[in-house]
Motif scaffolding. Structure first.
Motif, PDB file in Angstrom:
ATOM      1  N   VAL A   1      -3.044  25.216 -12.540  1.00 40.57           N
ATOM      2  CA  VAL A   1      -3.728  23.840 -12.865  1.00 40.57           C
ATOM      3  C   VAL A   1      -2.854  23.012 -13.787  1.00 40.57           C
ATOM      4  N   GLU A   2      -2.530  23.527 -14.822  1.00 39.09           N
ATOM      5  CA  GLU A   2      -1.961  22.593 -15.733  1.00 39.09           C
ATOM      6  C   GLU A   2      -0.411  21.935 -15.182  1.00 39.09           C
ATOM      7  N   GLY A   3       0.139  22.998 -14.507  1.00 35.14           N
ATOM      8  CA  GLY A   3       1.628  22.394 -13.700  1.00 35.14           C
ATOM      9  C   GLY A   3       1.212  21.446 -12.657  1.00 35.14           C
ATOM     10  N   ALA A   4      -0.033  21.729 -11.840  1.00 36.12           N
ATOM     11  CA  ALA A   4      -0.507  20.780 -10.805  1.00 36.12           C
ATOM     12  C   ALA A   4      -0.635  19.424 -11.345  1.00 36.12           C
ATOM     13  N   CYS A   5      -1.481  19.300 -12.390  1.00 40.94           N
ATOM     14  CA  CYS A   5      -1.875  18.026 -13.156  1.00 40.94           C
ATOM     15  C   CYS A   5      -0.419  17.212 -13.456  1.00 40.94           C
TER      16      CYS A   5
ATOM     17  N   VAL B   1       1.101  -1.116  -0.033  1.00 36.57           N
ATOM     18  CA  VAL B   1       0.080  -0.228   0.019  1.00 36.57           C
ATOM     19  C   VAL B   1       0.773   1.157   0.017  1.00 36.57           C
ATOM     20  N   ILE B   2       0.488   2.193  -0.877  1.00 39.71           N
ATOM     21  CA  ILE B   2       1.198   3.425  -0.941  1.00 39.71           C
ATOM     22  C   ILE B   2       0.242   4.673  -0.601  1.00 39.71           C
ATOM     23  N   ILE B   3       0.817   5.405   0.182  1.00 41.85           N
ATOM     24  CA  ILE B   3      -0.252   6.456   0.352  1.00 41.85           C
ATOM     25  C   ILE B   3       0.590   7.998   0.237  1.00 41.85           C
ATOM     26  N   LEU B   4      -0.305   8.460  -0.785  1.00 43.96           N
ATOM     27  CA  LEU B   4       0.173  10.007  -1.220  1.00 43.96           C
ATOM     28  C   LEU B   4      -1.013  11.098  -0.543  1.00 43.96           C
ATOM     29  N   ASP B   5      -0.607  12.058   0.200  1.00 42.26           N
ATOM     30  CA  ASP B   5      -1.377  12.994   0.597  1.00 42.26           C
ATOM     31  C   ASP B   5      -0.548  14.269   0.849  1.00 42.26           C
ATOM     32  N   PRO B   6      -0.369  14.786  -0.593  1.00 48.46           N
ATOM     33  CA  PRO B   6       0.412  15.971  -0.686  1.00 48.46           C
ATOM     34  C   PRO B   6      -0.244  17.340  -0.376  1.00 48.46           C
ATOM     35  N   PRO B   7       0.391  18.347  -0.214  1.00 46.33           N
ATOM     36  CA  PRO B   7      -0.037  19.767   0.065  1.00 46.33           C
ATOM     37  C   PRO B   7      -0.703  19.898  -1.235  1.00 46.33           C
ATOM     38  N   ALA B   8      -1.458  21.085  -1.233  1.00 43.03           N
ATOM     39  CA  ALA B   8      -2.150  21.596  -2.600  1.00 43.03           C
ATOM     40  C   ALA B   8      -0.928  22.040  -3.604  1.00 43.03           C
ATOM     41  N   PHE B   9      -0.986  21.369  -4.732  1.00 43.38           N
ATOM     42  CA  PHE B   9      -0.094  21.681  -6.025  1.00 43.38           C
ATOM     43  C   PHE B   9      -0.555  22.985  -6.648  1.00 43.38           C
ATOM     44  N   ALA B  10      -1.980  23.239  -6.745  1.00 37.38           N
ATOM     45  CA  ALA B  10      -2.523  24.332  -7.552  1.00 37.38           C
ATOM     46  C   ALA B  10      -3.268  25.193  -6.456  1.00 37.38           C
ATOM     47  N   LYS B  11      -2.608  26.410  -6.399  1.00 34.10           N
ATOM     48  CA  LYS B  11      -3.079  27.528  -5.482  1.00 34.10           C
ATOM     49  C   LYS B  11      -3.909  28.334  -6.045  1.00 34.10           C
ATOM     50  N   ASN B  12      -3.774  28.506  -7.646  1.00 34.37           N
ATOM     51  CA  ASN B  12      -4.816  29.445  -8.361  1.00 34.37           C
ATOM     52  C   ASN B  12      -5.207  28.708  -9.491  1.00 34.37           C
ATOM     53  N   ARG B  13      -6.054  29.270 -10.689  1.00 37.76           N
ATOM     54  CA  ARG B  13      -6.421  28.709 -11.680  1.00 37.76           C
ATOM     55  C   ARG B  13      -5.227  28.358 -12.521  1.00 37.76           C
ATOM     56  N   GLY B  14      -4.309  29.444 -12.574  1.00 43.55           N
ATOM     57  CA  GLY B  14      -3.002  29.431 -13.492  1.00 43.55           C
ATOM     58  C   GLY B  14      -2.064  28.450 -13.264  1.00 43.55           C
TER      59      GLY B  14
END
Length: 455
Positions: free
Chosen positions: A367-371, A352-365
């Motif tokens: 989103v692409e990098g966060a994905c 089992v691997i658990i990934l609970d990262p902080p928010a990668f997308a702080k704003n709409r701009g």
């Protein structure tokens, strides 16, 4: 009171229950006011819609606090709202000594967060309207909750959008640097002064408990099963390995688990509580790892947990690279391979691997990098999950919508050559209620996938 008139062409979000009025929706303001004052919000025809506090410096010009006329947010106003908050938490969480007690807009108090930590309250005043009523809020908190101390953690960047400086410190009573709380039968130490946000993430409480079924049922893969064997002249049903020897290790049926972005080690603790055999607890912050280590020791799990201080992206990539090297050599068979370069120590896999990262997308701009970030980390993780094991993955980025999150995970699975079965999909817990019509409240995505190679 000043009157805020909305434009005729606006979308009727306010009537649908959304508590924000953007500056672009305002046609005009009539009357005198100071930033932070309560104002009446009216339709373009002058019909009263709601009362809220105003800040012309913010893109969210008015935040709604009442759909009935309201002259002022007095101490009595906050006492009434806080009692409602307490009643809700007690209904769903019992005595609720450790939980999110006030959740901004969802509790009719936009810009205010209050977390309860076993007698100590941690407060975030995120907006000018709430900041101006600091004394009323503190007094009402004391009256309703009778805390030993109230500590402010308004050291967040969002205050700058309101024209406010970041601040933190004691508002009332005695506030130790760390407090002890109980969650799902586990004891945790929380750093309220220097921990992330208010010190702990209560929104995953129910999700952490949901991993229980994943933690046992793995012994058969190691050739261990329950059989009738004679012990001290008595037939007993005991775990026996493939060589016929009785297995004495109590967690023989447990999973091997990797938790990334561990913070206080909360998922690690739950994995151990529910029977995990071995857990790797990873975070990039040495401070977080030390906090997790203390929590593991406090609950008596030290013999089953190893700690790694590393960047999760780099760690997963190195393990995948090591695994691929080993698979390449194994597949070579009798062919010659370059063995002058020693194998790395990497190449581990987990049940089992658990990934609970902080928010990668702080704003709409972003989103692409966060994905790309979510895809990268999930792709490498699923390559390291043992066949038929589980990937537990989350995102707390509001701008990554649920369907987008699932599509990103699916894309990662295609590139990894894996088939995923979605076993569970959840949001935030019951102390984080969500207002319908307010999509911003639908921020947390928590998913459990079974991972298998394509047949």
């Amino acid at each position: 009171m000043a009157q805020v008139f909305l434009t005729k062409t606006r979308k009727k979000r306010l009537e649908a229950g959304h508590p924000w009025v953007f500056s672009s929706e305002v046609e005009r303001v009539e009357g005198e006011f100071d930033p932070g004052d309560l104002v009446n919000v009216c339709s373009h025809q002058g019909r009263f819609l709601a009362a809220g506090y105003i800040n012309p410096a913010s893109r969210i010009m008015v935040r709604i606090v009442s759909y009935r006329p309201l002259e002022e947010m007095t101490r009595e106003f906050f006492v009434d709202r806080f009692r409602r908050c307490l009643e809700h938490r007690r209904r769903f969480l019992g005595e609720a000594s450790a939980c999110r007690m006030v959740y901004g807009e969802a509790d009719g108090l936009p810009g205010l967060i209050v977390d309860a930590f076993a007698g100590v309250l941690v407060v975030q005043l995120l907006t000018l309207g709430m900041d101006r009523r600091r004394e009323e809020i503190t007094g009402a908190l004391r009256e309703v909750f009778h805390p030993k101390g109230i500590y402010e953690r308004s050291d967040v960047a969002v205050r700058r959008l309101e024209g406010l400086e970041e601040r933190s410190g004691v508002l009332y009573g005695e506030c130790p640097g760390s407090v002890l709380i109980e969650e799902n039968g586990l004891e945790l130490e929380v750093d309220i002064r220097h921990g992330q946000k208010t010190g702990y993430f209560f929104d995953q409480r129910e999700n952490r408990a949901s991993i229980a079924p994943l933690m046992t049922g793995w012994g058969q893969r190691s050739g261990i099963g329950i059989r009738e064997v004679e012990q001290d002249g008595v037939l007993r049903r005991l775990p026996v390995n493939a060589n016929g020897k009785i297995v004495t290790y109590p967690y023989w049926d447990g999973a091997t688990v990797l938790e990334c972005f561990s913070h206080t080690g909360s998922f690690t603790l739950h994995a151990c509580k529910y029977g995990a055999k071995k857990v790797t607890c990873l975070d990039i912050s040495e401070h977080a790892i030390e906090s997790a280590r203390r929590n593991v020791e406090r609950n008596g799990f030290s013999d089953r947990v190893e700690f790694v201080t590393a960047d999760a992206f780099e760690y997963l990539r190195s393990q995948v690279k090591g695994l691929e090297e080993r698979m390449e050599r194994a597949a070579a068979g009798g062919r010659k391979v370059d063995t002058s370069r020693p194998l790395s120590s990497a190449g581990r896999t987990w049940d089992v691997i658990i990934l609970d990262p902080p928010a990668f997308a702080k704003n709409r701009g972003s989103v692409e990098g966060a994905c790309r970030g979510y895809k990268d980390i999930n792709l490498h993780a699923m390559k390291l999950v043992n066949e038929g094991g589980y990937l537990v993955t989350a995102s707390c980025s509001y701008h990554i919508r649920p369907q987008m999150f699932l599509e990103t995970i699916h894309s990662a699975a295609i590139d990894a050559g894996k088939t995923l079965r979605l076993i569970d999909f959840r949001g935030a817990g019951k102390d984080h209620p969500r207002l319908l019509g307010v999509e911003e409240g639908n921020y947390l995505k928590f998913a459990v996938f079974e991972v298998r190679s394509k047949d």
